[in-house]
Design an enzyme around this catalytic site. Structure first.
Site, PDB file in Angstrom:
ATOM      1  N   THR A  35       0.364  -1.028  -0.324  1.00  0.00           N
ATOM      2  CA  THR A  35       0.226  -0.298  -0.128  1.00  0.00           C
ATOM      3  C   THR A  35       0.701   1.151  -0.054  1.00  0.00           C
ATOM      4  O   THR A  35       2.357   1.235   0.948  1.00  0.00           O
ATOM      5  CB  THR A  35      -1.198  -0.182   1.508  1.00  0.00           C
ATOM      6  OG1 THR A  35      -2.181   1.123   1.142  1.00  0.00           O
ATOM      7  CG2 THR A  35      -0.508  -0.077   2.769  1.00  0.00           C
ATOM      8  N   ASN A  37      -0.788   4.301   1.193  1.00  0.00           N
ATOM      9  CA  ASN A  37      -1.430   4.920   1.871  1.00  0.00           C
ATOM     10  C   ASN A  37      -1.102   4.770   3.417  1.00  0.00           C
ATOM     11  O   ASN A  37      -1.251   3.743   3.899  1.00  0.00           O
ATOM     12  CB  ASN A  37      -2.790   4.249   1.967  1.00  0.00           C
ATOM     13  CG  ASN A  37      -4.460   5.104   2.508  1.00  0.00           C
ATOM     14  OD1 ASN A  37      -3.542   5.569   3.779  1.00  0.00           O
ATOM     15  ND2 ASN A  37      -5.266   5.093   1.860  1.00  0.00           N
ATOM     16  N   ASP A  48      -7.590  -3.845  -0.789  1.00  0.00           N
ATOM     17  CA  ASP A  48      -8.638  -2.409  -1.953  1.00  0.00           C
ATOM     18  C   ASP A  48      -9.662  -2.747  -0.396  1.00  0.00           C
ATOM     19  O   ASP A  48     -10.193  -3.812  -0.716  1.00  0.00           O
ATOM     20  CB  ASP A  48      -8.791  -3.160  -2.985  1.00  0.00           C
ATOM     21  CG  ASP A  48      -8.990  -2.272  -4.077  1.00  0.00           C
ATOM     22  OD1 ASP A  48      -8.247  -1.629  -4.115  1.00  0.00           O
ATOM     23  OD2 ASP A  48     -10.266  -2.409  -4.296  1.00  0.00           O
ATOM     24  N   SER A  49      -9.984  -1.161  -0.588  1.00  0.00           N
ATOM     25  CA  SER A  49     -11.375  -1.182  -0.020  1.00  0.00           C
ATOM     26  C   SER A  49     -11.610  -0.074  -0.469  1.00  0.00           C
ATOM     27  O   SER A  49     -12.113   0.617  -1.649  1.00  0.00           O
ATOM     28  CB  SER A  49     -10.515  -1.165   1.816  1.00  0.00           C
ATOM     29  OG  SER A  49      -9.572  -0.191   1.593  1.00  0.00           O
ATOM     30  N   GLY A  85      -9.054   8.993   4.652  1.00  0.00           N
ATOM     31  CA  GLY A  85     -10.082   9.548   3.775  1.00  0.00           C
ATOM     32  C   GLY A  85     -11.600   9.331   4.377  1.00  0.00           C
ATOM     33  O   GLY A  85     -11.761  10.496   4.526  1.00  0.00           O
TER      34      GLY A  85
HETATM   35  P1  ITT Z   1      -3.331   1.384  -1.617  1.00  0.00           P
HETATM   36  O1  ITT Z   1      -4.153   1.350  -3.007  1.00  0.00           O
HETATM   37  O2  ITT Z   1      -2.338   1.656  -2.219  1.00  0.00           O
HETATM   38  O3  ITT Z   1      -3.266   1.135  -0.901  1.00  0.00           O
HETATM   39  P2  ITT Z   1      -5.491   3.531  -2.075  1.00  0.00           P
HETATM   40  O4  ITT Z   1      -5.619   4.502  -1.057  1.00  0.00           O
HETATM   41  O5  ITT Z   1      -5.350   3.980  -3.636  1.00  0.00           O
HETATM   42  O6  ITT Z   1      -3.711   2.990  -1.354  1.00  0.00           O
HETATM   43  P3  ITT Z   1      -6.849   2.307  -2.161  1.00  0.00           P
HETATM   44  O7  ITT Z   1      -7.806   2.045  -3.663  1.00  0.00           O
HETATM   45  O8  ITT Z   1      -8.070   0.551  -1.414  1.00  0.00           O
HETATM   46  O9  ITT Z   1      -6.312   2.202  -1.669  1.00  0.00           O
HETATM   47  O10 ITT Z   1      -8.651   2.946  -2.301  1.00  0.00           O
HETATM   48  C1  ITT Z   1      -9.886   2.409  -1.066  1.00  0.00           C
HETATM   49  C2  ITT Z   1      -9.660   3.701  -0.991  1.00  0.00           C
HETATM   50  O11 ITT Z   1     -10.882   3.779  -0.006  1.00  0.00           O
HETATM   51  C3  ITT Z   1      -9.125   5.128   0.395  1.00  0.00           C
HETATM   52  O12 ITT Z   1      -8.731   5.865  -0.199  1.00  0.00           O
HETATM   53  C4  ITT Z   1     -10.057   5.040   1.152  1.00  0.00           C
HETATM   54  O13 ITT Z   1     -10.023   6.673   0.499  1.00  0.00           O
HETATM   55  C5  ITT Z   1     -10.995   4.573   1.545  1.00  0.00           C
HETATM   56  N1  ITT Z   1     -11.116   4.276   2.662  1.00  0.00           N
HETATM   57  C6  ITT Z   1     -11.177   2.333   2.054  1.00  0.00           C
HETATM   58  N2  ITT Z   1     -11.194   1.757   3.671  1.00  0.00           N
HETATM   59  C7  ITT Z   1     -11.304   2.930   3.752  1.00  0.00           C
HETATM   60  C8  ITT Z   1     -11.408   3.365   6.131  1.00  0.00           C
HETATM   61  O14 ITT Z   1     -11.378   2.157   6.766  1.00  0.00           O
HETATM   62  N3  ITT Z   1     -11.689   4.646   5.679  1.00  0.00           N
HETATM   63  C9  ITT Z   1     -11.639   5.477   5.513  1.00  0.00           C
HETATM   64  N4  ITT Z   1     -11.813   5.901   4.112  1.00  0.00           N
HETATM   65  C10 ITT Z   1     -11.622   4.171   3.316  1.00  0.00           C
END
Ligand code: ITT
Length: 200
Positions: free
Chosen positions: A15, A17, A75-76, A159
């Protein structure tokens, strides 16, 4: 052979993030030596799959191919019932290239208002994938249900946390102590499932 994550081993958290990386480390209870894809300077892959599970596997496998190490990806995203599940897998992309989540949360609120719906129910999903250098991959998913609140509340988490209030609770994820979020989140549930499969 039984697949296992042995305590003390090194695990790459695939990740970029930092909020997510913090939660991954906490949810693994300090039992692993965690290094992030960001720290290893691994490039981010394009998330070309159409599901959380698909993109989690894609990210884990991509990091494993580049590093030769066991990698764990998450992925979330946030899905809104009134928006037919959007932003869903596009949750990060709604924040734009500058990752502006104040803007993304505003967009969520505007889109809900545009529908005229009173339904503010929403859910967070986390798919966790672990990939090994031999091509093996294990994937699990967790989900937590709640409501979108407006205006955003709380400075904690990351997020969309300030607009998500889990069912049965008065605080948003943005207001909660990180340990409280980690006791009930989509990611925590996915980790429970992962631990049941991979950790003795
Ligand atoms: P990586 O792919 O590098 O892990 P990313 O932020 O791009 O980082 P994702 O593609 O999975 O990750 O995007 C998921 C987004 O959904 C993430 O940027 C958050 O804004 C949101 N998200 C996921 N889980 C969350 C949480 O527990 N609390 C708040 N927002 C969340």
């Amino acid at each position: 052979m039984k697949l296992r994550l042995i305590k003390g081993m090194r695990l790459v958290a695939a990740t970029h993030n930092p909020g997510k990386a913090r939660e991954i480390a906490a949810l693994l209870d300090g039992n692993y030596e965690i290094v992030t894809a960001g720290e290893l300077n691994l490039p981010e892959p394009d998330e070309t799959e159409t599901t959380f599970v698909g993109n989690a596997m894609l990210k884990a496998r991509h990091a494993t191919l580049l590093s030769g190490e066991v990698c764990l990806a998450d992925d979330s995203g946030l899905s809104i019932a009134a928006l037919d599940g959007a932003p869903g897998i596009f949750s990060a992309r709604w924040a734009g290239p500058s990752k502006d989540f104040a803007l993304a949360m505003q967009k969520v609120e505007e889109r809900i208002e545009e529908t005229g719906s009173k339904d503010r129910s929403a859910w967070f999903t986390s798919a966790l994938a672990v990939a090994w250098p031999d091509g093996t991959c294990v994937v699990v998913e967790g989900r937590v249900d709640g409501q979108v609140v407006w205006p955003p509340r709380g400075e904690r988490g990351f997020g969309y946390d300030p607009i998500f209030q889990p069912d049965g609770h008065d605080l948003t994820f943005g207001e909660m102590d990180p340990a409280a979020k980690d006791a009930m989140s989509h990611r925590a549930l996915a980790f429970d499932r992962l631990k049941a499969v991979l950790i003795d």
